[in-house]
Write a protein that holds these residues in place. Structure first.
Motif, PDB file in Angstrom:
ATOM      1  N   SER A 172       0.562  -1.017   0.023  1.00  0.00           N
ATOM      2  CA  SER A 172      -0.043  -0.172   0.162  1.00  0.00           C
ATOM      3  C   SER A 172       0.924   1.224  -0.111  1.00  0.00           C
ATOM      4  O   SER A 172       0.139   2.368   0.069  1.00  0.00           O
ATOM      5  CB  SER A 172      -0.762   0.215   1.261  1.00  0.00           C
ATOM      6  OG  SER A 172      -0.238   0.172   2.470  1.00  0.00           O
ATOM      7  N   THR A 173       2.425   1.023  -0.031  1.00  0.00           N
ATOM      8  CA  THR A 173       3.138   2.299  -0.124  1.00  0.00           C
ATOM      9  C   THR A 173       3.712   2.464  -1.410  1.00  0.00           C
ATOM     10  O   THR A 173       3.611   1.482  -2.344  1.00  0.00           O
ATOM     11  CB  THR A 173       4.379   2.124   1.057  1.00  0.00           C
ATOM     12  OG1 THR A 173       5.230   0.901   0.627  1.00  0.00           O
ATOM     13  CG2 THR A 173       3.382   1.804   2.450  1.00  0.00           C
ATOM     14  N   ASN A 174       4.630   3.329  -1.523  1.00  0.00           N
ATOM     15  CA  ASN A 174       5.344   3.542  -2.969  1.00  0.00           C
ATOM     16  C   ASN A 174       6.727   2.781  -2.792  1.00  0.00           C
ATOM     17  O   ASN A 174       7.700   3.253  -3.298  1.00  0.00           O
ATOM     18  CB  ASN A 174       5.371   4.913  -3.366  1.00  0.00           C
ATOM     19  CG  ASN A 174       6.232   5.776  -2.342  1.00  0.00           C
ATOM     20  OD1 ASN A 174       6.191   5.387  -1.128  1.00  0.00           O
ATOM     21  ND2 ASN A 174       6.738   6.891  -2.724  1.00  0.00           N
ATOM     22  N   ILE A 175       6.804   1.591  -1.849  1.00  0.00           N
ATOM     23  CA  ILE A 175       8.146   1.205  -1.683  1.00  0.00           C
ATOM     24  C   ILE A 175       8.837   0.696  -3.018  1.00  0.00           C
ATOM     25  O   ILE A 175      10.054   0.779  -2.988  1.00  0.00           O
ATOM     26  CB  ILE A 175       8.204  -0.015  -0.794  1.00  0.00           C
ATOM     27  CG1 ILE A 175       9.301  -0.647  -0.498  1.00  0.00           C
ATOM     28  CG2 ILE A 175       7.145  -1.129  -1.303  1.00  0.00           C
ATOM     29  CD1 ILE A 175      10.049   0.066   0.703  1.00  0.00           C
ATOM     30  N   ALA A 176       8.209   0.112  -3.969  1.00  0.00           N
ATOM     31  CA  ALA A 176       8.791  -0.175  -5.305  1.00  0.00           C
ATOM     32  C   ALA A 176       9.441   0.824  -5.867  1.00  0.00           C
ATOM     33  O   ALA A 176      10.608   0.533  -6.236  1.00  0.00           O
ATOM     34  CB  ALA A 176       7.626  -0.682  -6.099  1.00  0.00           C
ATOM     35  N   VAL A 207       1.308  -8.649  -5.859  1.00  0.00           N
ATOM     36  CA  VAL A 207       1.146  -7.307  -5.896  1.00  0.00           C
ATOM     37  C   VAL A 207       2.475  -6.489  -5.920  1.00  0.00           C
ATOM     38  O   VAL A 207       2.504  -5.580  -7.006  1.00  0.00           O
ATOM     39  CB  VAL A 207       0.198  -6.610  -4.749  1.00  0.00           C
ATOM     40  CG1 VAL A 207      -0.126  -5.214  -4.977  1.00  0.00           C
ATOM     41  CG2 VAL A 207      -1.260  -7.378  -4.695  1.00  0.00           C
ATOM     42  N   ILE A 208       3.328  -6.671  -5.256  1.00  0.00           N
ATOM     43  CA  ILE A 208       4.647  -5.907  -5.375  1.00  0.00           C
ATOM     44  C   ILE A 208       5.364  -6.346  -6.427  1.00  0.00           C
ATOM     45  O   ILE A 208       6.053  -5.250  -6.776  1.00  0.00           O
ATOM     46  CB  ILE A 208       5.443  -6.065  -4.044  1.00  0.00           C
ATOM     47  CG1 ILE A 208       4.548  -5.608  -2.506  1.00  0.00           C
ATOM     48  CG2 ILE A 208       6.709  -5.332  -3.752  1.00  0.00           C
ATOM     49  CD1 ILE A 208       5.019  -6.083  -1.163  1.00  0.00           C
ATOM     50  N   LYS A 209       5.274  -7.644  -6.844  1.00  0.00           N
ATOM     51  CA  LYS A 209       6.049  -7.998  -8.137  1.00  0.00           C
ATOM     52  C   LYS A 209       5.540  -7.034  -9.411  1.00  0.00           C
ATOM     53  O   LYS A 209       6.660  -6.396  -9.782  1.00  0.00           O
ATOM     54  CB  LYS A 209       5.601  -9.375  -8.635  1.00  0.00           C
ATOM     55  CG  LYS A 209       6.556 -10.369  -7.993  1.00  0.00           C
ATOM     56  CD  LYS A 209       5.865 -11.844  -8.358  1.00  0.00           C
ATOM     57  CE  LYS A 209       6.345 -13.026  -7.890  1.00  0.00           C
ATOM     58  NZ  LYS A 209       6.006 -13.473  -6.668  1.00  0.00           N
ATOM     59  N   LEU A 210       4.272  -6.649  -9.542  1.00  0.00           N
ATOM     60  CA  LEU A 210       3.764  -5.948 -10.468  1.00  0.00           C
ATOM     61  C   LEU A 210       4.341  -4.437 -10.271  1.00  0.00           C
ATOM     62  O   LEU A 210       4.651  -3.784 -11.317  1.00  0.00           O
ATOM     63  CB  LEU A 210       2.294  -6.087 -10.495  1.00  0.00           C
ATOM     64  CG  LEU A 210       1.671  -5.212 -11.839  1.00  0.00           C
ATOM     65  CD1 LEU A 210       2.134  -5.681 -13.225  1.00  0.00           C
ATOM     66  CD2 LEU A 210       0.175  -5.453 -11.760  1.00  0.00           C
ATOM     67  N   GLN A 211       4.307  -4.009  -8.945  1.00  0.00           N
ATOM     68  CA  GLN A 211       4.722  -2.711  -8.424  1.00  0.00           C
ATOM     69  C   GLN A 211       6.238  -2.482  -9.079  1.00  0.00           C
ATOM     70  O   GLN A 211       6.650  -1.435  -9.584  1.00  0.00           O
ATOM     71  CB  GLN A 211       4.623  -2.326  -7.306  1.00  0.00           C
ATOM     72  CG  GLN A 211       3.095  -2.375  -6.830  1.00  0.00           C
ATOM     73  CD  GLN A 211       2.893  -2.179  -5.397  1.00  0.00           C
ATOM     74  OE1 GLN A 211       3.765  -2.263  -4.522  1.00  0.00           O
ATOM     75  NE2 GLN A 211       1.749  -1.848  -4.832  1.00  0.00           N
ATOM     76  N   LEU A 212       6.949  -3.380  -8.717  1.00  0.00           N
ATOM     77  CA  LEU A 212       8.548  -3.374  -8.965  1.00  0.00           C
ATOM     78  C   LEU A 212       8.746  -3.349 -10.521  1.00  0.00           C
ATOM     79  O   LEU A 212       9.641  -2.524 -11.081  1.00  0.00           O
ATOM     80  CB  LEU A 212       9.107  -4.521  -8.632  1.00  0.00           C
ATOM     81  CG  LEU A 212       9.267  -4.630  -6.897  1.00  0.00           C
ATOM     82  CD1 LEU A 212       9.942  -5.907  -6.490  1.00  0.00           C
ATOM     83  CD2 LEU A 212      10.294  -3.439  -6.463  1.00  0.00           C
TER      84      LEU A 212
END
Length: 558
Positions: A172-176, A207-212
Motif C-alpha cells: 500500500s506504499t510506494n516502496i517499489a 502485488v509488489i512484483k507488478l509494482q516493481l
C-alpha cells in the motif's frame, strides 16, 4: 563502574527535572560505560531500575532524545536486555519518534527498535501493527541522501519483509518506486546487495512484483546482467546470480509475467531469450527458468513454440548431456514440460525431436532431473497415439520406468514413473506396448498405483489395467494373480470413500478379467456379487448402470 553507579543514582533524581544539562551528563556517563563494557554496564543499568525512567526521556523536542535512543540501542545489543526493554514500555515512544524530522533522532531510534526486535517475529509484528512500515518508506524517500538513515531503513525493511503480515502494508506504499530509485543511485556492490536483500522477500508478493515491474526494476536488473556477465570478480558473479534470480522471481506473478511477455514481442522477453545460448551457466539457468515461467498459459506456450524456442532449449540440453549442469537440465526440462501442455504444441514438439533429446537423460542419477524428464514425456504423449506407441515399445525406457517405480526415497519420481507407464498404455491402446510393459515387469506397479491416495492416479492405473486385460489377458494373467489384482478391486468397490469413477472402472476391470480361469475363481471366492449388487442403488447413474451389467455377468458365469 563506580562512576556509572553515581551517574545512575543522579539520573534517578534528575530524570523528572527540567535541567537538561544534569540529565545529559548522566547520559554521557552511561554511553561511555556501555562503550567500555557493554554487558557489565547493561546489567548495572537494569539492576538499578533505570529502564522504566527512559520512556519519559524520549520526548520529541528534547535535545537528550538522540542519546537516550542511542543508550537503548546499545543496551538491546544484548539478548538478555531485550525483554526488559519491552517490559519497560520503550517500544511505543520509540515508534512515535519515527515521525521526527531530526535525522540523528531517527537514526538512533531506528537502531534501538531494530535491536530490541531483532530475531523476534512477535515484536516485529507489533511494530507492523503500529504502522511503522508506511512511516519508514516515507523516511526513505525524504532522507535518501543520508547514507546511515538509508541503511537503517533497508535493514528494517529486510527484517520486516520476512513476515507475511508486512506484505500488504508494503504493497500500500510506494516502496517499489523508492527501492528502484535507490538501486539506480548505487554504484558499490555492497550497497546494491543491501537493496537486493530487501527486494527478494518483497518480490514474493504478487502485488509488489507488478509494482516493481512498473517501477522499472527489470531494466535495472538487465543492466546489472549486461555489466557483470563477463566479469570474473567474485562480486560480479554474485551480482549476476542475484539479478537473474530476482528476474525469474518477478516472472512468477501472473500479471507481472504477462506484462513482460507483451504478446511475445516485449524487449524483456527477447533479452531473456538471448540468455539461453549464453556460455554462462547462471544465465542459461535463468533463461530456461524464465521460459518455464512465461509458459504458464496456453497462449504464451503456443506463441513460443511457433517462434522456435523449442530448438533453443534442445540445443541447450544437448550441451548438458555429458557431465552437465543439473540445475540447467532441470530448468530446461521444466520449460519443455510446460510448453508441451497445449494439445496443438505436442505434435510440433515431437516432430522437433523433443522426445529423443529428453531420452538422453534417462541415465541421470539426479531425482529432480528424473522427475522433470518423466513429466515432459508424459505431457508429450498425451493424446498422441503414435508417440505413445513408439515410446511404449522402447524396452530401455520401460525398464527404467519399472526401476524408478520402486524409488521409495523419491515419491515424486516414483509417482511420475507410474503415471508415465500408465499413459503409454492409455494413449497407445497398443498390444505391443502392453506386451513390453508386461515383459518389463510393470503390471505389479500399476496394480499398486490403483491403491494410491490420489484419485487421478487410481483412475489412470485402472484404465491402463483394463486395457491390458482387454488386449492381452493371457500374457498378463500371472502378473495379475501375483499382484493380487482381484483383492485390490474388491477393496476399492467395498470402500465407501472410493470415487464413482473408481468404482465404475473397477467393475469394468472385473468383467475384463473374468475370461481368465484363475482370476475368475478369485472373483467367485471373494463374493463380488454381494458388493456389486449394493452398488445398483448408487446415486451415480453411470455406476448403478454398470453395477447392473456387472451383476448380470457375474451371475451368468457363476
Amino acid at each position: 563502574m563506580d562512576n556509572l553507579s553515581g551517574a545512575l543514582e543522579k539520573l534517578k533524581l534528575v530524570s523528572t527535572d527540567s535541567a537538561t544539562d544534569n540529565v545529559e551528563s548522566c547520559l554521557d556517563c552511561m554511553l561511555k560505560a556501555l562503550a567500555n563494557n557493554n554487558t557489565e554496564a547493561s546489567l548495572k543499568i537494569q539492576e538499578m531500575g533505570i529502564l522504566p525512567l527512559l520512556p519519559a526521556l524520549l520526548r520529541p523536542q528534547s535535545s537528550c532524545t538522540p542519546k537516550v535512543a542511542n543508550i537503548i540501542a546499545e543496551l538491546a545489543k544484548n539478548e538478555f536486555m531485550r525483554s526488559p526493554c519491552v517490559e519497560a514500555g520503550l517500544i511505543p515512544p520509540l515508534a512515535q519518534l519515527l515521525n521526527s524530522s531530526n535525522q540523528e533522532v531517527l537514526l538512533q531510534t531506528g537502531r534501538a527498535l531494530g535491536n530490541i526486535c531483532y530475531d523476534s517475529h512477535s515484536l516485529q509484528a507489533q511494530l507492523i501493527n503500529m504502522g511503522v512500515i508506511p512511516t519508514l518508506v516515507k523516511l526513505l524517500g525524504i532522507h535518501s541522501d543520508n547514507t546511515a538513515l538509508t541503511e537503517m531503513c533497508l535493514i528494517a525493511f529486510g527484517n520486516l519483509a520476512e513476515l507475511e503480515s508486512s506484505k500488504e502494508q508494503f504493497a500500500s506504499t510506494n516502496i517499489a518506486e523508492e527501492l528502484v530509485r535507490l538501486f539506480q543511485k548505487q554504484s558499490e556492490h555492497e550497497k546494491k546487495e543491501m537493496v537486493f536483500e530487501v527486494l527478494a522477500p518483497l518480490a514474493e508478493n504478487d502485488v509488489i512484483k507488478l509494482q516493481l515491474v512498473e517501477a522499472g526494476l527489470v531494466e535495472c536488473l538487465l543492466e546489472v546482467v549486461a555489466q557483470t556477465v563477463d566479469g570474473e570478480r567474485e562480486e560480479d558473479v554474485a551480482q549476476l546470480k542475484t539479478a537473474s534470480d530476482l528476474m525469474v522471481l518477478l516472472l512468477l506473478g501472473d500479471e507481472s509475467m504477462q506484462k513482460l511477455f507483451e504478446g511475445g514481442k516485449g524487449s524483456v522477453f527477447q533479452r531473456v531469450l538471448s540468455w539461453i545460448p549464453s556460455h554462462n551457466h547462471q544465465l542459461q539457468l535463468a533463461g530456461a527458468l524464465a521460459i518455464a515461467n512465461f509458459a504458464r498459459n496456453d497462449g504464451n506456450c503456443i506463441h513460443m513454440v511457433d517462434t522456435g524456442i523449442v530448438q533453443k532449449l534442445l540445443e541447450l540440453l544437448d550441451r548438458h548431456v555429458e557431465e552437465g549442469n543439473v540445475t540447467v537440465q532441470h530448468a530446461a526440462l521444466s520449460a519443455l514440460r510446460n510448453l508441451a501442455i497445449p494439445v496443438v504444441n505436442k505434435s510440433k514438439m515431437l516432430s522437433a525431436g523433443v522426445a529423443d533429446v529428453v531420452l538422453k537423460f534417462l541415465q541421470s542419477e539426479m531425482p529432480p532431473v528424473q522427475f522433470k524428464l518423466l513429466g515432459t514425456l508424459r505431457m508429450l504423449i498425451d493424446t498422441q497415439a503414435e508417440a505413445a506407441n513408439q515410446l511404449g515399445t522402447n524396452g530401455k525406457l520401460v525398464e527404467k520406468l519399472v526401476e524408478w517405480c520402486e524409488a521409495k526415497d523419491h515419491a515424486g519420481v516414483m509417482g511420475e514413473s507410474n503415471r508415465l507407464l500408465s499413459a503409454l498404455i492409455r494413449h497407445s491402446k497398443s498390444k505391443e506396448v502392453v506386451r513390453t510393459v508386461i515383459q518389463g515387469g510393470g503390471v505389479k506397479h500399476l496394480v499398486t498405483m490403483a491403491t494410491s491416495e490420489h484419485m487421478i492416479m487410481q483412475n489412470e492405473a485402472l484404465v491402463a489395467l483394463g486395457l491390458i486385460a482387454a488386449l492381452d489377458l493371457v500374457a498378463a494373467e500371472n502378473d495379475f494373480v501375483g499382484a493380487s489384482l482381484v483383492s485390490v478391486l474388491h477393496k476399492l468397490l467395498s470402500d465407501e470413500r472410493s470415487a464413482p469413477e473408481i468404482k465404475y472402472n473397477s467393475m469394468i476391470l472385473i468383467c475384463a478379467v473374468m475370461g481368465s480361469e484363475p482370476l475368475h475363481k478369485e472373483v467367485q471366492s471373494l463374493a463380488f456379487i454381494d458388493v456389486v449388487s449394493k452398488l445398483r442403488a448408487h446415486e451415480n447413474k453411470t455406476v448403478s448402470h454398470q453395477a447392473s451389467l456387472t451383476e448380470q455377468r457375474l451371475t451368468a458365469q457363476s
